[in-house]
Enzyme design. Structure first.
Site, short mmCIF file in Angstrom:
data_model
loop_
_atom_site.label_atom_id
_atom_site.label_comp_id
_atom_site.label_asym_id
_atom_site.label_seq_id
_atom_site.Cartn_x
_atom_site.Cartn_y
_atom_site.Cartn_z
N GLY A 54 5.21 -0.95 2.61
CA GLY A 54 4.39 0.22 2.33
C GLY A 54 5.17 1.52 2.25
CG HIS A 95 -0.23 -0.02 2.53
ND1 HIS A 95 0.20 1.10 3.19
CD2 HIS A 95 0.13 -1.05 3.32
CE1 HIS A 95 0.78 0.78 4.32
NE2 HIS A 95 0.76 -0.54 4.42
CG ASP A 96 -0.47 4.30 1.29
OD1 ASP A 96 -1.27 5.15 0.87
OD2 ASP A 96 -0.79 3.46 2.17
#
Length: 263
Positions: free
Chosen positions: A141, A123-124
């Site tokens: 992440g 994520h991100d």
């Protein structure tokens, strides 16, 4: 060109399919997915979440694009998104997750990326153009990866790490520090082994550009005195040299973050 959907595939109501999209048997496309013109999903590929994939991408069997972040207690939300550019390839069992809203909510993959078997992008992450990840590379992440970065197989990268463009991450490297543009790192924990000269030559950097990068590297990472003093001196010496300053500015932009140095 018409859309082609195999009768054994599941495309949920709400999904948007561009011209010429092809979806093979046993694929699953979620209701919030957007697939660009000419994109193809081969058998058992999955696109889920609030995910937008650009034109002419290819998902091989069992690739899962747009799954929720691996964050304990996370609740799926429209603010958790994934954007993929055009002409990207995701080989078997590659996985990419959407973002966490409190961190901006967006995972982004650039154009012309090639993500090999079993690689994971958490994520991100913000991934540049023409990034290549070999088998089983794992990115935690909040990682930023510049254009034209290559990862050798089994490399793993710690969360919040920054990797400058045209860097090379050696196979099996365990990366816990930032990597300068044009750098080459190997080992566990990974250390700078020099510059990614092979990659730079392949991408058309001429002799004067290579010399500029070499000179800046030597000024910053070798010689007497403290690293911070060498960095400050190099910023003056190379102030009119754009490639050298790209390296120097990258280091300075990291603030207190650790940077990979020669072992």
């Amino acid at each position: 060109m018409p859309v082609e959907i195999h009768p054994a595939a599941l495309v949920e109501t709400g999904a948007e399919l561009g011209e010429g999209v092809r979806i093979g048997p046993f694929c699953h496309v979620g209701p919030h997915a957007v697939l660009g013109k000419g994109t193809e999903l081969r058998s058992h590929a999955v696109v889920t979440g609030h995910t937008r994939i650009g034109e002419n991408c290819l998902l091989h069997p069992h690739a899962v694009i747009g799954g929720p972040p691996q964050v304990i207690g996370f609740q799926e939300t429209p603010e958790s998104r994934l954007e993929v550019g055009k002409n990207c390839t995701f080989r078997e069992f590659a996985t990419i997750h959407t973002g966490v809203p409190k961190s901006g909510g967006l995972t982004r993959i650039g154009n012309d990326c090639f993500i090999m078997v079993g690689a994971h992008i958490a994520h991100d992450n913000h991934i540049g153009d023409s990034v290549v990840m070999a088998n089983n590379v794992a990115l935690a992440g909040h990682i930023t990866v510049g254009d034209n970065v290559w990862f050798g197989g089994q490399a793993a990268v710690h969360q919040f790490t920054r990797i400058g463009r045209n860097a090379f991450i050696g196979g099996g490297a365990i990366l816990v520090e930032d990597v300068i543009p044009f750098g080459s790192v190997i080992g566990n924990h990974a250390k700078l082994s020099g510059l990614n000269m092979v990659g730079l030559k392949r991408r058309g950097f001429d002799k004067s550009q290579l010399q500029e990068v070499r000179s800046a590297y030597k000024a910053v990472f070798t010689g007497e005195g403290l690293f911070r003093d060498r960095l400050a001196a190099a910023a003056v010496t190379f102030r009119d040299k754009p490639l050298a300053m790209e390296m120097i500015d990258f280091i300075r932009a990291g603030g207190d973050r650790p940077i990979c140095k020669p072992g």
